[in-house]
Structures are given as C-alpha cells and as structure tokens.
Design a protein around this motif. Sequence first.
Motif, PDB file in Angstrom:
ATOM      1  N   THR A  37       0.814  -1.229   0.000  1.00 36.73           N
ATOM      2  CA  THR A  37       0.000   0.000   0.000  1.00 36.73           C
ATOM      3  C   THR A  37       0.846   1.278   0.000  1.00 36.73           C
ATOM      4  N   ARG A  38       2.035   1.211   0.607  1.00 40.66           N
ATOM      5  CA  ARG A  38       2.854   2.428   0.680  1.00 40.66           C
ATOM      6  C   ARG A  38       3.337   2.884  -0.698  1.00 40.66           C
ATOM      7  N   PHE A  39       3.219   1.983  -1.687  1.00 45.10           N
ATOM      8  CA  PHE A  39       3.666   2.347  -3.036  1.00 45.10           C
ATOM      9  C   PHE A  39       2.515   2.537  -4.013  1.00 45.10           C
ATOM     10  N   LEU A  40       1.312   2.700  -3.473  1.00 45.97           N
ATOM     11  CA  LEU A  40       0.188   2.999  -4.374  1.00 45.97           C
ATOM     12  C   LEU A  40       0.388   4.378  -4.987  1.00 45.97           C
ATOM     13  N   ALA A  47      -1.717  -2.492  -9.825  1.00 44.11           N
ATOM     14  CA  ALA A  47      -1.816  -3.666 -10.693  1.00 44.11           C
ATOM     15  C   ALA A  47      -0.470  -4.378 -10.842  1.00 44.11           C
ATOM     16  N   THR A  48       0.550  -3.907 -10.100  1.00 47.22           N
ATOM     17  CA  THR A  48       1.887  -4.525 -10.165  1.00 47.22           C
ATOM     18  C   THR A  48       2.275  -4.982  -8.770  1.00 47.22           C
ATOM     19  N   ASP A 100      15.490  -0.734   3.372  1.00 46.07           N
ATOM     20  CA  ASP A 100      14.075  -1.018   3.576  1.00 46.07           C
ATOM     21  C   ASP A 100      13.299  -0.544   2.348  1.00 46.07           C
ATOM     22  N   CYS A 101      13.208  -1.410   1.357  1.00 48.77           N
ATOM     23  CA  CYS A 101      12.535  -1.018   0.116  1.00 48.77           C
ATOM     24  C   CYS A 101      11.019  -1.090   0.235  1.00 48.77           C
ATOM     25  N   GLY A 102      10.526  -1.313   1.446  1.00 43.47           N
ATOM     26  CA  GLY A 102       9.093  -1.193   1.698  1.00 43.47           C
ATOM     27  C   GLY A 102       8.742   0.258   2.004  1.00 43.47           C
TER      28      GLY A 102
END
Length: 289
Positions: free
Chosen positions: A17-20, A25-26, A256-258
């Motif tokens: 979600t942090r990268f929405l 769709a990926t 931390d790539c999250g």
Amino acid sequence: MTNPIKKCLFPAAGYGTRFLPATKATPKEMLPVLTKPLIQYGVEEALAAGIENMAIVTGRGKRAIEDHFDISYELEHQIKGTSKEHYLTEIRSVITKCTFSYTRQIEMKGLGHAILCGENLIGDQPFAVLLADDLCDSSSKGVLSQMVDLYKKYHCSIVAIEEIPKEDTNKYGVIAGNEIEPGIFMVKDMVEKPEPEVAPSNLAIIGRYILTPDIFDIIRETKPGKGGEIQITDALLTQARKGMVLAYKFEGQRFDCGSIDGFVKATNYFYDKSIKDDKKQEKKDNGKK
Ligand code: G1P
C-alpha cells in the motif's frame, strides 16, 4: 559439506500500500531497483547461498511474478541475435538454475500465517525465508550465505538482525539475548513492533530467516498477536523458549525497500555501484587491448 538448506520461501502476498498507485496492478516485489525487480535480487541472494528451490507465497494480482521467472517466447524471438539480447542474460541464468513453486495466501493474516501457507512447498526440512523488500548487499558473502554457514554450526532457527535507532523499534520485531560469539545472540526475548519505551533492545529483525520445520506446528498453535495477525516473531519466541533460536548481526547493508526513503537510497546505492563496476570493466577491457 552439502547445503542443508535446499529451499527458500518468499512471502509475497502483501499489498504494498505504501507504493500505491504503482502497486495497484503490479506486485510490490516486481518494483525495480535500476532494471531488476526486488524479488530477483532476493532469488539471486538465495542462489548465491546454494539454494536452488524457490517457494513463493503469492496472492491475488501477483501473476507477474510467475511470468517474470518464465520464458517469454515472443520477446526471446524478437530480440534473439540482436544487440539487445544481453539484457536477458541475467534472468535467463536465474531461470535455468532454479525451480519455482507457488502457492497462494488466500487471506492476509500475517507473516506467520504466510509462512505456514508455504508448508506444503517446503515439507519437513530446514528452510530459508526472504522478505524481498529488505534488499541486502554485502561486499563479501550474501546475508543468506552467512546464515547458512551459521546453520551448519548450530542447526537451529536463525534471524538476521541489525541495530536501529531506538525510536524505530515499533517498525520491527525486536530481540534480546546473550551474545555467545561476537554478533551472535542466543534469543531470550522477542517482541513484534514494541514501542521504544518497552522495547527489549534496539536489535531489529530484518527479512532473512532460517527456520527449522518444527516452526510450522508452533505457528499453528500461535494466537494472533500485534495487529491481530499471526506473527512469526511470536512463534520464534516459543521456539526459543522450547529450544534455541539465534539472532545474527549480518555483515553488509540492508535497504528497507518497503519505504519510499529506503527505496530511493537503494536505487542511488545500486546506481553508484553499477557506475563503478562499468568503470572497472572498462579498465579491464582497455588493459586487454
Ligand atoms: C516483518 C516482521 C518483523 C520484521 C520485518 C523486517 O514486518 O513481522 O518482525 O522486523 O518484517 O522487515 P513487516 O515489515 O512485514 O511489517
């Protein structure tokens, strides 16, 4: 000695979600640092540790991961024999060396639950777990290789740890233990995302684990913990109390790539590294002439 760790489990069902909206769709595991998706870095780290079987726990909307670790006939056909063919060398080599198996986590009930979903793919043997959004790099051996070496000596579950600023303890599983060798701790306590005031230390678990297979029965018995989710941290504390779990301060660095911040840092780091590697290669090539 043959490698006792034959399989690596990749929990990869999370939403990212942090990268929405990028992750709408990926899968987040497919976000690239430079040209390579995060999960491929993880698979390459496992391969470098002598592990060839990748067990991936996916979820809805994650099919791109399976397609990535497969041949794309159309693409192969298009670029075969052209100057662009070398772009596929690395991924082709990974596909040739590994086997991949997949299962789905139907409901998001926590990391412990995701690992339990992978039981059928793992079976009754010790295995590694790699969280692809913790991207690691080391000038010597990869982090999983270091942990496999340690497993050969101690034959118990191991978590990778690093020191973090105390105010960040509520983002990680945090351990406390006795240092039995430099950088190796016998775990006495382990808490999932404690507030700084109650954290047992500033030693945080990062996304690399080696687990013995008795962990599956322990997870089955583990009640939901932090956030109402089944936490691997809680299961590991039970395992530590029944027997022994080690925490290992790995050599190398981890991004931390999250988080956006960690992702950008990783991108800059790998970009600088690639420029240096290109220069080294250029020097070598010139030397040959
Ligand atoms: C998970 C684990 C946590 C660990 C972290 C490492 O948390 O539950 O114990 O410290 O991975 O990245 P998550 O980041 O998935 O919330």
